[in-house]
Design a protein around this motif. Structure first.
Motif, PDB file in Angstrom:
ATOM      1  N   THR A   1       0.847  -1.187   0.000  1.00  0.00           N
ATOM      2  CA  THR A   1       0.000   0.000   0.000  1.00  0.00           C
ATOM      3  C   THR A   1       0.881   1.234   0.000  1.00  0.00           C
ATOM      4  O   THR A   1       2.006   1.230   0.506  1.00  0.00           O
ATOM      5  CB  THR A   1      -0.905   0.026   1.237  1.00  0.00           C
ATOM      6  N   LYS A   2       0.343   2.275  -0.550  1.00  0.00           N
ATOM      7  CA  LYS A   2       1.061   3.543  -0.562  1.00  0.00           C
ATOM      8  C   LYS A   2       0.578   4.379   0.613  1.00  0.00           C
ATOM      9  O   LYS A   2      -0.601   4.344   0.951  1.00  0.00           O
ATOM     10  CB  LYS A   2       0.787   4.276  -1.865  1.00  0.00           C
ATOM     11  N   PRO A   3       1.450   5.112   1.227  1.00  0.00           N
ATOM     12  CA  PRO A   3       1.001   5.942   2.343  1.00  0.00           C
ATOM     13  C   PRO A   3       0.102   7.070   1.846  1.00  0.00           C
ATOM     14  O   PRO A   3       0.230   7.552   0.718  1.00  0.00           O
ATOM     15  CB  PRO A   3       2.290   6.493   2.943  1.00  0.00           C
ATOM     16  N   TRP A   4      -0.797   7.433   2.682  1.00  0.00           N
ATOM     17  CA  TRP A   4      -1.737   8.494   2.337  1.00  0.00           C
ATOM     18  C   TRP A   4      -1.005   9.846   2.382  1.00  0.00           C
ATOM     19  O   TRP A   4      -0.294  10.143   3.339  1.00  0.00           O
ATOM     20  CB  TRP A   4      -2.882   8.483   3.333  1.00  0.00           C
ATOM     21  N   THR A   5      -1.197  10.599   1.362  1.00  0.00           N
ATOM     22  CA  THR A   5      -0.578  11.909   1.363  1.00  0.00           C
ATOM     23  C   THR A   5      -1.591  12.933   1.857  1.00  0.00           C
ATOM     24  O   THR A   5      -2.626  13.183   1.216  1.00  0.00           O
ATOM     25  CB  THR A   5      -0.135  12.308  -0.057  1.00  0.00           C
ATOM     26  N   TRP A   6      -1.304  13.495   2.982  1.00  0.00           N
ATOM     27  CA  TRP A   6      -2.212  14.445   3.585  1.00  0.00           C
ATOM     28  C   TRP A   6      -1.954  15.819   2.974  1.00  0.00           C
ATOM     29  O   TRP A   6      -0.807  16.224   2.799  1.00  0.00           O
ATOM     30  CB  TRP A   6      -2.005  14.498   5.100  1.00  0.00           C
ATOM     31  N   PRO A   7      -2.983  16.560   2.653  1.00  0.00           N
ATOM     32  CA  PRO A   7      -2.777  17.835   1.983  1.00  0.00           C
ATOM     33  C   PRO A   7      -2.161  18.910   2.884  1.00  0.00           C
ATOM     34  O   PRO A   7      -1.623  19.884   2.390  1.00  0.00           O
ATOM     35  CB  PRO A   7      -4.177  18.230   1.530  1.00  0.00           C
ATOM     36  N   TRP A   8      -2.247  18.757   4.170  1.00  0.00           N
ATOM     37  CA  TRP A   8      -1.746  19.820   5.052  1.00  0.00           C
ATOM     38  C   TRP A   8      -0.336  19.556   5.541  1.00  0.00           C
ATOM     39  O   TRP A   8       0.186  20.314   6.347  1.00  0.00           O
ATOM     40  CB  TRP A   8      -2.678  20.011   6.237  1.00  0.00           C
TER      41      TRP A   8
END
Length: 57
Positions: free
Chosen positions: A49-56
């Motif tokens: 899985t790819k880590p979630w990229t948080w917009p902040w």
């Protein structure tokens, strides 16, 4: 106080435990677990899985 008198309830307690240990417990223990931990799961696939990229961040 009748609650403290164990005379009428001691027979009920012992008969319940004897019923449980003699009759019910072997029947319950005879069932095989559906998901036993000692099963070898040879189809274990690791999901990349790819880590979630948080917009902040």
């Amino acid at each position: 106080m009748p609650q403290l008198n164990p005379d009428p309830w001691f027979l009920v307690l012992t008969s319940t435990w004897l019923t449980y240990t003699i009759i019910l417990q072997p029947k319950i223990l005879s069932y095989l677990p559906t998901n036993s931990p000692n099963q070898d799961n040879k189809n274990n696939k690791t999901i990349n899985t790819k880590p979630w990229t948080w917009p902040w961040t």
